[in-house]
Design a protein around this motif. Structure first.
Motif, PDB file in Angstrom:
ATOM      1  N   GLN A  45      37.600 -33.941  23.372  1.00 10.07           N
ATOM      2  CA  GLN A  45      39.070 -33.688  23.044  1.00 10.07           C
ATOM      3  C   GLN A  45      39.238 -33.692  21.245  1.00 10.07           C
ATOM      4  O   GLN A  45      38.517 -34.943  20.790  1.00 10.07           O
ATOM      5  CB  GLN A  45      39.719 -34.626  23.725  1.00 10.07           C
ATOM      6  N   GLY A  46      39.872 -32.923  20.800  1.00  4.41           N
ATOM      7  CA  GLY A  46      40.210 -33.093  19.367  1.00  4.41           C
ATOM      8  C   GLY A  46      39.177 -32.469  18.417  1.00  4.41           C
ATOM      9  O   GLY A  46      39.207 -32.473  17.279  1.00  4.41           O
ATOM     10  N   GLN A  47      37.907 -32.073  19.082  1.00  5.06           N
ATOM     11  CA  GLN A  47      36.840 -31.650  18.458  1.00  5.06           C
ATOM     12  C   GLN A  47      37.109 -30.225  18.453  1.00  5.06           C
ATOM     13  O   GLN A  47      37.528 -29.852  19.610  1.00  5.06           O
ATOM     14  CB  GLN A  47      35.551 -31.844  18.916  1.00  5.06           C
ATOM     15  N   LYS A  48      36.661 -29.324  17.451  1.00  4.02           N
ATOM     16  CA  LYS A  48      37.058 -27.859  17.582  1.00  4.02           C
ATOM     17  C   LYS A  48      35.888 -27.194  18.403  1.00  4.02           C
ATOM     18  O   LYS A  48      34.802 -26.821  17.941  1.00  4.02           O
ATOM     19  CB  LYS A  48      37.036 -27.217  16.195  1.00  4.02           C
ATOM     20  N   ILE A  49      36.000 -27.286  19.669  1.00  6.88           N
ATOM     21  CA  ILE A  49      35.056 -26.564  20.373  1.00  6.88           C
ATOM     22  C   ILE A  49      36.002 -25.264  21.000  1.00  6.88           C
ATOM     23  O   ILE A  49      36.897 -25.237  21.330  1.00  6.88           O
ATOM     24  CB  ILE A  49      34.898 -27.344  21.904  1.00  6.88           C
ATOM     25  N   ASP A  50      35.174 -24.073  20.857  1.00  3.39           N
ATOM     26  CA  ASP A  50      35.667 -22.675  21.155  1.00  3.39           C
ATOM     27  C   ASP A  50      35.496 -22.372  22.577  1.00  3.39           C
ATOM     28  O   ASP A  50      36.031 -21.725  23.237  1.00  3.39           O
ATOM     29  CB  ASP A  50      35.276 -21.501  20.138  1.00  3.39           C
ATOM     30  N   VAL A  51      34.116 -22.793  22.940  1.00  4.09           N
ATOM     31  CA  VAL A  51      33.665 -22.095  24.404  1.00  4.09           C
ATOM     32  C   VAL A  51      32.380 -23.192  24.854  1.00  4.09           C
ATOM     33  O   VAL A  51      31.949 -24.108  23.930  1.00  4.09           O
ATOM     34  CB  VAL A  51      32.839 -20.814  24.099  1.00  4.09           C
ATOM     35  N   ILE A  52      32.400 -23.439  25.966  1.00  2.00           N
ATOM     36  CA  ILE A  52      31.307 -24.419  26.676  1.00  2.00           C
ATOM     37  C   ILE A  52      30.383 -23.363  27.352  1.00  2.00           C
ATOM     38  O   ILE A  52      30.623 -22.279  28.148  1.00  2.00           O
ATOM     39  CB  ILE A  52      31.719 -25.067  27.806  1.00  2.00           C
ATOM     40  N   ALA A  53      28.797 -23.631  26.869  1.00  2.00           N
ATOM     41  CA  ALA A  53      27.926 -22.738  27.493  1.00  2.00           C
ATOM     42  C   ALA A  53      27.220 -23.624  28.424  1.00  2.00           C
ATOM     43  O   ALA A  53      26.643 -24.822  28.284  1.00  2.00           O
ATOM     44  CB  ALA A  53      26.985 -22.440  26.437  1.00  2.00           C
ATOM     45  N   GLY A  54      27.332 -23.225  29.777  1.00  2.00           N
ATOM     46  CA  GLY A  54      26.512 -23.994  30.868  1.00  2.00           C
ATOM     47  C   GLY A  54      25.175 -23.301  31.328  1.00  2.00           C
ATOM     48  O   GLY A  54      25.263 -22.357  31.440  1.00  2.00           O
ATOM     49  N   ILE A  55      24.278 -24.155  31.153  1.00  2.00           N
ATOM     50  CA  ILE A  55      22.769 -23.882  31.774  1.00  2.00           C
ATOM     51  C   ILE A  55      22.857 -23.743  32.999  1.00  2.00           C
ATOM     52  O   ILE A  55      22.988 -24.895  33.753  1.00  2.00           O
ATOM     53  CB  ILE A  55      21.899 -24.762  30.883  1.00  2.00           C
TER      54      ILE A  55
END
Length: 175
Positions: A45-55
């Motif tokens: 939270q609060g970090q600039k994450i645009d998308v999560i990639a799930g393996i």
């Protein structure tokens, strides 16, 4: 109850000498599952994450829940031949041979910041290949997150040596 206590250990699976860490028992416990999602989402939270990639495959179970909690999208990283549209791929070494993982060519945009998520980090081969795949697409692997780390095998250390931070919830010593 702790997350670690909800993970079942199955000796000698899939072969003799392996202590398999089964997270189905963790996912079957509503409070444990909520703690996993809340802890992972809270860490980023609060970090600039645009998308999560799930393996594939267990990263598909927890990834969308964390993506929803962070208000971002989710993309799958799959084994070769499982995605329907045009893909990019990376081949990586296994203990005996090699494998290929893929994602759609339009899954991420250049410059997007990607959190790579899976259930367990052992040797790090698949996660390192996922990092290569994200970079090949022009996106930025911000961090890798796992429920379980097997530190004696060294995968998390290999990812950190590559310059990508690693976050894990629990550790199990040995194999």
């Amino acid at each position: 109850m702790s997350i670690k206590s909800l993970i079942r250990t199955i000796p000698d699976y899939p072969k003799t000498g392996i202590m398999f860490r089964d997270i189905t028992t963790l996912f079957g416990d509503a409070e444990g599952l909520r703690e996993v999602v809340d802890t992972l989402a809270g860490e980023f939270q609060g970090q600039k994450i645009d998308v999560i990639a799930g393996i594939e495959a267990r990263g598909f179970i927890i990834g969308p829940a964390v993506a929803l909690a962070l208000g971002v999208g989710f993309i799958p990283i799959r084994k070769q031949g499982k995605l329907p549209a045009k893909t990019i791929s990376v081949e990586y070494d296994l203990e005996y041979g090699s494998d290929i993982i893929e994602m759609h060519v339009d899954a991420v945009k250049p410059g997007q910041r990607v959190l790579i998520l899976d259930d367990l980090i052992a040797t790090g081969g698949t996660a390192l290949a996922a990092i290569d795949l994200i970079e090949k697409a022009g996106a930025v692997p911000v961090s890798c997150a796992f429920i379980i780390d097997l530190p004696d095998i060294g995968g998390a250390a290999r990812i950190r040596e590559r310059g990508v931070p690693v976050f894990t919830l629990v550790e199990f010593e040995g194999d």
